[in-house]
Design a protein around this motif. Structure first.
Motif, short mmCIF file in Angstrom:
data_model
loop_
_atom_site.label_atom_id
_atom_site.label_comp_id
_atom_site.label_asym_id
_atom_site.label_seq_id
_atom_site.Cartn_x
_atom_site.Cartn_y
_atom_site.Cartn_z
N ALA A 40 0.82 -1.21 0.00
CA ALA A 40 0.00 0.00 0.00
C ALA A 40 0.86 1.26 0.00
O ALA A 40 0.60 2.20 -0.76
CB ALA A 40 -0.92 -0.01 1.21
N VAL A 41 1.89 1.27 0.82
CA VAL A 41 2.76 2.45 0.89
C VAL A 41 3.53 2.63 -0.40
O VAL A 41 3.74 3.75 -0.86
CB VAL A 41 3.70 2.33 2.12
CG1 VAL A 41 4.77 3.40 2.10
CG2 VAL A 41 2.91 2.42 3.40
N THR A 42 3.93 1.52 -1.02
CA THR A 42 4.63 1.61 -2.29
C THR A 42 3.71 2.17 -3.37
O THR A 42 4.14 2.98 -4.21
CB THR A 42 5.16 0.22 -2.71
OG1 THR A 42 6.01 -0.27 -1.67
CG2 THR A 42 5.94 0.29 -3.99
N ALA A 43 2.45 1.78 -3.35
CA ALA A 43 1.49 2.32 -4.32
C ALA A 43 1.31 3.83 -4.12
O ALA A 43 1.24 4.58 -5.10
CB ALA A 43 0.15 1.61 -4.19
N VAL A 44 1.27 4.27 -2.88
CA VAL A 44 1.16 5.70 -2.60
C VAL A 44 2.41 6.43 -3.07
O VAL A 44 2.32 7.52 -3.65
CB VAL A 44 0.90 5.95 -1.10
CG1 VAL A 44 1.02 7.42 -0.75
CG2 VAL A 44 -0.45 5.42 -0.70
N ALA A 45 3.57 5.83 -2.84
CA ALA A 45 4.82 6.46 -3.28
C ALA A 45 4.88 6.59 -4.79
O ALA A 45 5.28 7.63 -5.33
CB ALA A 45 6.02 5.66 -2.76
N VAL A 46 4.47 5.56 -5.50
CA VAL A 46 4.48 5.60 -6.97
C VAL A 46 3.48 6.61 -7.48
O VAL A 46 3.77 7.39 -8.40
CB VAL A 46 4.22 4.19 -7.54
CG1 VAL A 46 3.96 4.25 -9.03
CG2 VAL A 46 5.38 3.27 -7.24
N ALA A 47 2.29 6.64 -6.88
CA ALA A 47 1.26 7.58 -7.34
C ALA A 47 1.69 9.03 -7.08
O ALA A 47 1.49 9.90 -7.93
CB ALA A 47 -0.06 7.29 -6.64
N SER A 48 2.29 9.29 -5.93
CA SER A 48 2.70 10.66 -5.65
C SER A 48 3.90 11.06 -6.48
O SER A 48 4.01 12.22 -6.89
CB SER A 48 2.99 10.83 -4.15
OG SER A 48 4.04 9.98 -3.75
N ALA A 49 4.79 10.12 -6.77
CA ALA A 49 5.92 10.44 -7.65
C ALA A 49 5.43 10.70 -9.07
O ALA A 49 5.95 11.58 -9.76
CB ALA A 49 6.92 9.30 -7.64
N ALA A 50 4.42 9.97 -9.50
CA ALA A 50 3.86 10.21 -10.83
C ALA A 50 3.17 11.56 -10.90
O ALA A 50 3.23 12.25 -11.92
CB ALA A 50 2.88 9.11 -11.19
N ALA A 51 2.54 11.96 -9.81
CA ALA A 51 1.89 13.26 -9.78
C ALA A 51 2.90 14.39 -9.82
O ALA A 51 2.63 15.47 -10.34
CB ALA A 51 1.01 13.38 -8.55
N LEU A 52 4.09 14.13 -9.27
CA LEU A 52 5.15 15.14 -9.29
C LEU A 52 5.98 15.09 -10.57
O LEU A 52 6.83 15.95 -10.76
CB LEU A 52 6.08 14.92 -8.09
CG LEU A 52 5.51 15.22 -6.72
CD1 LEU A 52 6.47 14.79 -5.64
CD2 LEU A 52 5.20 16.70 -6.59
N ASP A 53 5.74 14.11 -11.41
CA ASP A 53 6.52 13.90 -12.64
C ASP A 53 8.00 13.72 -12.36
O ASP A 53 8.85 14.33 -12.99
CB ASP A 53 6.31 15.04 -13.64
CG ASP A 53 4.93 15.03 -14.25
OD1 ASP A 53 4.35 13.94 -14.37
OD2 ASP A 53 4.42 16.12 -14.57
N ILE A 54 8.30 12.88 -11.38
CA ILE A 54 9.69 12.58 -11.04
C ILE A 54 10.22 11.53 -11.99
O ILE A 54 9.65 10.54 -12.22
CB ILE A 54 9.83 12.12 -9.56
CG1 ILE A 54 9.50 13.28 -8.64
CG2 ILE A 54 11.20 11.60 -9.29
CD1 ILE A 54 9.55 12.94 -7.18
#
Length: 54
Positions: A40-54
């Motif tokens: 779950a935390v990894t999914a949140v990390a990926v989603a937030s990184a995608a939102a930041l366009d990292i």
């Protein structure tokens, strides 16, 4: 969103260290719960990184 990404990365690292560092025995129910929490935390990390366009 940047703080969410950083917090999720730190949480994923600490949960991963607990799981794969030998702190939690492999047979324990806690290991199963931490595995789901890590996913779950990894999914949140990926989603937030995608939102930041990292």
């Amino acid at each position: 969103m940047a703080m969410t990404c950083i917090a999720a990365l730190i949480a994923a690292a600490s949960i991963g260290a607990a799981l794969f560092g030998g702190i939690v025995p492999p047979d324990a129910l806690t290991g199963q719960v931490l595995s789901v929490a890590l996913a779950a935390v990894t999914a949140v990390a990926v989603a937030s990184a995608a939102a930041l366009d990292i």
